[in-house]
Every structure is written in structure tokens, then in C-alpha cells.
Design a protein around this motif. Structure first.
Motif, PDB file in Angstrom:
ATOM      1  N   GLY A 177       0.801  -1.222   0.000  1.00 54.42           N
ATOM      2  CA  GLY A 177       0.000   0.000   0.000  1.00 54.42           C
ATOM      3  C   GLY A 177       0.830   1.267   0.000  1.00 54.42           C
ATOM      4  O   GLY A 177       0.306   2.373  -0.080  1.00 54.42           O
ATOM      5  N   GLU A 178       2.134   1.135   0.085  1.00 50.22           N
ATOM      6  CA  GLU A 178       3.024   2.302   0.157  1.00 50.22           C
ATOM      7  C   GLU A 178       3.109   3.014  -1.189  1.00 50.22           C
ATOM      8  O   GLU A 178       3.200   2.375  -2.237  1.00 50.22           O
ATOM      9  N   PRO A 179       3.115   4.353  -1.169  1.00 47.52           N
ATOM     10  CA  PRO A 179       3.327   5.089  -2.416  1.00 47.52           C
ATOM     11  C   PRO A 179       4.781   4.921  -2.853  1.00 47.52           C
ATOM     12  O   PRO A 179       5.684   4.846  -2.017  1.00 47.52           O
ATOM     13  N   THR A 180       4.996   4.852  -4.150  1.00 42.08           N
ATOM     14  CA  THR A 180       6.360   4.683  -4.657  1.00 42.08           C
ATOM     15  C   THR A 180       6.890   5.951  -5.314  1.00 42.08           C
ATOM     16  O   THR A 180       8.044   5.978  -5.710  1.00 42.08           O
ATOM     17  N   CYS A 181       6.013   6.963  -5.439  1.00 42.94           N
ATOM     18  CA  CYS A 181       6.459   8.239  -5.994  1.00 42.94           C
ATOM     19  C   CYS A 181       5.456   9.317  -5.619  1.00 42.94           C
ATOM     20  O   CYS A 181       4.339   9.036  -5.206  1.00 42.94           O
ATOM     21  N   LEU A 182       5.887  10.558  -5.777  1.00 41.19           N
ATOM     22  CA  LEU A 182       5.012  11.695  -5.545  1.00 41.19           C
ATOM     23  C   LEU A 182       4.011  11.794  -6.693  1.00 41.19           C
ATOM     24  O   LEU A 182       4.276  11.282  -7.764  1.00 41.19           O
ATOM     25  N   PRO A 183       2.874  12.409  -6.499  1.00 44.03           N
ATOM     26  CA  PRO A 183       2.532  13.303  -5.414  1.00 44.03           C
ATOM     27  C   PRO A 183       1.950  12.615  -4.170  1.00 44.03           C
ATOM     28  O   PRO A 183       1.745  13.285  -3.164  1.00 44.03           O
ATOM     29  N   ALA A 184       1.677  11.319  -4.207  1.00 46.47           N
ATOM     30  CA  ALA A 184       1.135  10.649  -3.012  1.00 46.47           C
ATOM     31  C   ALA A 184       2.220  10.520  -1.951  1.00 46.47           C
ATOM     32  O   ALA A 184       3.379  10.222  -2.256  1.00 46.47           O
ATOM     33  N   ARG A 185       1.839  10.748  -0.715  1.00 47.15           N
ATOM     34  CA  ARG A 185       2.780  10.636   0.402  1.00 47.15           C
ATOM     35  C   ARG A 185       2.318   9.620   1.436  1.00 47.15           C
ATOM     36  O   ARG A 185       3.119   9.119   2.193  1.00 47.15           O
ATOM     37  N   ARG A 186       1.003   9.372   1.485  1.00 52.47           N
ATOM     38  CA  ARG A 186       0.448   8.438   2.474  1.00 52.47           C
ATOM     39  C   ARG A 186       0.069   7.124   1.799  1.00 52.47           C
ATOM     40  O   ARG A 186      -0.421   7.130   0.664  1.00 52.47           O
ATOM     41  N   PRO A 187       0.249   6.009   2.487  1.00 55.86           N
ATOM     42  CA  PRO A 187      -0.129   4.716   1.908  1.00 55.86           C
ATOM     43  C   PRO A 187      -1.648   4.528   1.883  1.00 55.86           C
ATOM     44  O   PRO A 187      -2.382   5.232   2.581  1.00 55.86           O
ATOM     45  N   VAL A 188      -2.088   3.587   1.071  1.00 51.95           N
ATOM     46  CA  VAL A 188      -3.471   3.127   1.103  1.00 51.95           C
ATOM     47  C   VAL A 188      -3.495   1.836   1.928  1.00 51.95           C
ATOM     48  O   VAL A 188      -2.480   1.140   2.030  1.00 51.95           O
ATOM     49  N   ARG A 189      -4.642   1.552   2.536  1.00 57.34           N
ATOM     50  CA  ARG A 189      -4.753   0.306   3.298  1.00 57.34           C
ATOM     51  C   ARG A 189      -4.816  -0.874   2.343  1.00 57.34           C
ATOM     52  O   ARG A 189      -5.403  -0.783   1.267  1.00 57.34           O
ATOM     53  N   THR A 190      -4.230  -1.978   2.757  1.00 61.48           N
ATOM     54  CA  THR A 190      -4.315  -3.217   2.001  1.00 61.48           C
ATOM     55  C   THR A 190      -5.282  -4.151   2.718  1.00 61.48           C
ATOM     56  O   THR A 190      -5.543  -3.991   3.916  1.00 61.48           O
TER      57      THR A 190
END
Length: 107
Positions: free
Chosen positions: A72-85
Motif C-alpha cells: 500500500g506504500e506510495p512509490t512516488c510523488l505526489p502521493a505521500r500516504r499509503p493506502v490500506r491493504t
């Protein structure tokens, strides 16, 4: 546990959106692995099930943020927060998502 679809109805390299609360995106990779994550990008309100799948990464269709389906971790910007799995299982040919699980698990 939420039934999603028959495994045969989810082709490899495709995804399906589950209208749950929160919405869930279920992906079947080119290798046949199944993963489920919260469907909404953490950067901006966009459906990740409509994104582009490459290996174990999904790219958001809005601003190209990318998330690892396994963590669920972001691997690049612009996302900074993970999504739940969420954990995924297949029982009697039906794909199920287990809400609340914090790790994406292939079936």
C-alpha cells in the motif's frame, strides 16, 4: 468477508471496484496474483481501480502517483500516504476480500 466476483471473471492484468465502505480495488496481476487496496488515492479523490497496473504497482489515473499493491506504500510523488491493504482469498472459485486486514496477500 466480501464476495467480489468469480476468479474466471477477473482477467490477469485487470481490476474490479467493490462498492463497499470504503470502496476497495481488487487487482489480478499478469502473474495471476490477487491484491486488494482501498480504492481511493491518498493524494486526491481518484479511483485506483481505473489506474494502470504494472507488475505489483498501480498508477493513479489522475496525477500518476503509484502504489505498491503488496504494501500500500506510495512509490512516488505526489502521493505521500499509503493506502490500506486487505487480505484476498479464493474459495470455491470466488474471490473474497477481508476488510480490516492490514496486509495485501495473494490468494
Amino acid at each position: 468477508m466480501i464476495p467480489v466476483c468469480r476468479l474466471e471473471d477477473l482477467p490477469e492484468g485487470e481490476s474490479v471496484r467493490v462498492a463497499s465502505t470504503p470502496p476497495i480495488a481488487v487487482f489480478r496481476t499478469e502473474d495471476g496474483e490477487l491484491y486488494a487496496i482501498d480504492d481511493t488515492c491518498t493524494h486526491q479523490d481518484a479511483s485506483l481501480s481505473e489506474g494502470w497496473l504494472e507488475g505489483c504497482l498501480v498508477e493513479c489515473p489522475l496525477h500518476a502517483a503509484s502504489f505498491d499493491l503488496r504494501t500500500g506504500e506510495p512509490t512516488c510523488l505526489p502521493a505521500r500516504r499509503p493506502v490500506r491493504t486487505h487480505r484476498v482469498t479464493v474459495e470455491d472459485g470466488v474471490v473474497h476480500v477481508h476488510l480490516g486486514a492490514q496486509e495485501g496477500t495473494a490468494a
